[in-house]
Design an enzyme around this catalytic site. Structure first.
Site, PDB file in Angstrom:
ATOM      1  N   GLU A 161       1.648  -0.390  21.521  1.00  0.00           N
ATOM      2  CA  GLU A 161       0.309  -0.201  21.643  1.00  0.00           C
ATOM      3  C   GLU A 161      -0.320  -1.455  21.395  1.00  0.00           C
ATOM      4  OE1 GLU A 161      -1.573  -0.387  18.961  1.00  0.00           O
ATOM      5  OE2 GLU A 161      -0.110  -0.343  17.389  1.00  0.00           O
ATOM      6  N   ALA A 164      -6.890  -2.017  19.003  1.00  0.00           N
ATOM      7  CA  ALA A 164      -7.410  -2.407  17.886  1.00  0.00           C
ATOM      8  C   ALA A 164      -8.390  -1.160  17.220  1.00  0.00           C
ATOM      9  CB  ALA A 164      -8.564  -3.580  17.855  1.00  0.00           C
ATOM     10  N   LYS A 220       5.387  -7.320  20.787  1.00  0.00           N
ATOM     11  CA  LYS A 220       4.473  -6.579  19.830  1.00  0.00           C
ATOM     12  C   LYS A 220       4.286  -7.085  18.476  1.00  0.00           C
ATOM     13  CE  LYS A 220       1.828  -3.661  17.870  1.00  0.00           C
ATOM     14  NZ  LYS A 220       0.261  -3.538  18.172  1.00  0.00           N
ATOM     15  N   CYS A 276      -1.106  -3.086  10.208  1.00  0.00           N
ATOM     16  CA  CYS A 276      -0.294  -3.575  11.158  1.00  0.00           C
ATOM     17  C   CYS A 276      -0.240  -5.072  10.738  1.00  0.00           C
ATOM     18  CB  CYS A 276      -0.676  -3.680  12.270  1.00  0.00           C
ATOM     19  SG  CYS A 276      -0.774  -2.271  13.419  1.00  0.00           S
ATOM     20  N   ARG A 346      -6.099   1.030   5.039  1.00  0.00           N
ATOM     21  CA  ARG A 346      -4.899   0.349   4.751  1.00  0.00           C
ATOM     22  C   ARG A 346      -4.823  -1.184   4.708  1.00  0.00           C
ATOM     23  NH1 ARG A 346      -1.481   3.743   9.034  1.00  0.00           N
ATOM     24  NH2 ARG A 346      -3.240   3.428  10.278  1.00  0.00           N
TER      25      ARG A 346
END
EC number: 1.1.1.22
Length: 494
Positions: A161, A164, A220, A276, A346
């Site tokens: 994916e 955002a 990715k 991420c 996070r």
């Protein structure tokens, strides 16, 4: 060509939930079931109050939930019935053992692979949605091969994916590209084309890229590393701007007009966060070290080091400006999510800034429109402790920004919520101790500086000198040193 009629997604988090909701919305003839072991999360997906906040998500879910979109804890049956299974579980950074602090922990991926092969018969496509290290698909394939049975044919794809948080629904409905990686065999390409057909319901074919599995997995990681690199690059320039009198926004505009550079991700701030960027860059660092590429590893490690430096530097400026101490001073923290339009905390810079100030004895009054009290308490507490004494003593969760700012020595903006631009700052100033400080870690108040100074505020922002009167924090100007992987729970060295 194999036609996908039923999809199962394992993992109902920030990726699996929105992604499969949009697929169900765009493909009414496909039955989509999102499964998770967390019963309370599934109950929330089936309720009017969804477990995550994302603009437009509620409308998408309500348009197809109960029709062709379902949320369930019955994982085994969903796998058995599916033509395609998305693996969309968490891949956190390891906190123990080999690769601690850098390598991705694939225990949830492995558990999914074993459960899939146990509950599968015939032909099925298994697709990585989670961000995984290169050759994770090979590990999944080895588990499948070691547990094979008659007539079982499991094809493994990579379909990372690129959404955002905060714009996830928009990104899913109108993606820059869809990337699908698969084996370069007839069976592998058959699976790739079947997944392409799903996305072709709403994505133009020219935006769907197909590669081999390894290129897809690495793409990715590389994409997130490049985005994080741009943020760290402009943040490094912001420090130079503060030292010279330049304005980082003007510099960013000037260099962003160069078509070779572009203007995206050139917004200086207190630092990047989210699930991420740090995780994926550290994963890339570990991968480079494992492949005996130390120079490449050191290069990408600097992206993380600069982000850590930016946070420490901002905390130092707060202490510096507040007459070298924040002990027993009330400080309002506006924003706790890692970015606006999400409730995700996070790796939020607000967590780090809050912990730095707590370790100096500051009393924090925190407000965020989308982050619940329980999440803030967990994020600021020591791991494994529901609510430690320091949090109970020093942290108050406010119901609105005005309550947070009442009687404060300073206001610290850590998340760029639009509402913070519209606050009645004259009202806030009247209730604050004087001199009243604003530390704008997201530059949301650009354009209001003259007005705020007229009211009486002292303004400190990223990459620009606004207030001129400052007292040095330390003669050397040294910034407190904190561990990158372990946010501070000790006094800084100065």
């Amino acid at each position: 060509m194999f036609e996908i009629k039923k999809i199962c997604c394992i993992g109902a988090g920030y990726v699996g939930g929105p992604t499969c909701s949009v697929i169900a919305h765009m493909c009414p003839e496909i039955r989509v079931t999102v499964v998770d072991v967390n019963e309370s999360r599934i109950n929330a997906w089936n309720s009017p109050t969804l477990p995550i906040y994302e603009p437009g998500l509620k409308e998408v879910v309500e348009s197809c939930r109960g029709k062709n979109l379902f949320f369930s804890t019955n994982i085994d049956d969903a796998i058995k019935e599916a033509d395609l299974v998305f693996i969309s579980v968490n891949t956190p950074t390891k906190t123990y053992g080999m690769g601690k602090g850098r390598a991705a922990d694939l225990k949830y991926i492995e558990a999914c692979a074993r459960r899939i092969v146990q509950n599968s018969n015939g032909y099925k496509i298994v697709t990585e949605k989670s961000t995984v290290p290169v050759r994770a698909a090979e590990s999944i394939r080895r588990i499948f091969d070691a547990n094979t049975k008659p007539n079982l044919n499991l094809q493994v794809l990579s379909n990372p994916e690129f959404l955002a948080e905060g714009t996830a629904i928009k990104d899913l409905k109108n993606p820059d590209r869809v990337l699908i990686g698969g084996d370069e065999t007839p069976e592998g390409q058959r699976a790739v084309q079947a997944l392409c057909a799903v996305y072709e319901h709403w994505v133009p074919r020219e935006k769907i890229l197909t590669t081999n599995t390894w290129s897809s997995e690495l793409s990715k990681l590389a994409a997130n590393a490049f985005l994080a690199q741009r943020i760290s690059s402009i943040n490094s320039i912001s420090a130079l701007c503060e030292a010279t009198g330049a304005d980082v926004e003007e510099v960013a505009t000037a260099i962003g007009m160069d078509q070779r550079i572009g203007n995206k991700f050139l917004k200086a701030s207190v630092g990047f966060g989210g699930s991420c960027f740090q995780k994926d860059v550290l994963n890339l660092v570990y991968l480079c070290e494992a492949l005996n590429l130390p120079e490449v590893a050191r290069y990408w490690q600097q992206v993380i080091d600069m982000n850590d430096y930016q946070r420490r530097r901002f905390a130092s400026r707060i202490i510096d400006s507040l007459f070298n101490t924040v002990t027993d001073k009330k400080i309002a923290i506006l924003g706790f999510a890692f970015k606006k339009d999400t409730g995700d905390t996070r790796e939020s810079s607000s967590i780090y800034i809050s912990k730095y100030l707590m370790d100096e004895g500051a009393h924090l009054h925190i407000y965020d429109p989308k982050v619940p009290r329980e999440q803030i308490v967990v994020d600021l507490s020591h791991p494994g402790v529901s609510e430690d004494d320091q949090v109970s003593r020093l942290v108050t969760i406010s119901k609105d920004p005005y309550e947070a700012c009442d009687g404060a020595h300073a206001v610290v903006i850590c998340t760029e919520w639009d509402m913070f631009k519209e606050l009645d700052y004259e009202r806030i100033h009247k209730k604050m101790l004087k001199p009243a400080f604003i530390f704008d870690g997201r530059r949301v108040l650009d354009g209001l500086h003259n007005e705020l100074q007229t009211i009486g505020f002292q303004i400190e922002t990223i990459g620009k000198k606004v207030s001129s009167k400052r007292i040095p924090y330390a003669p050397s100007g040294e910034i407190p040193k904190f561990s990158l992987q372990d946010p501070p729970n000790k006094k800084p060295k100065v």
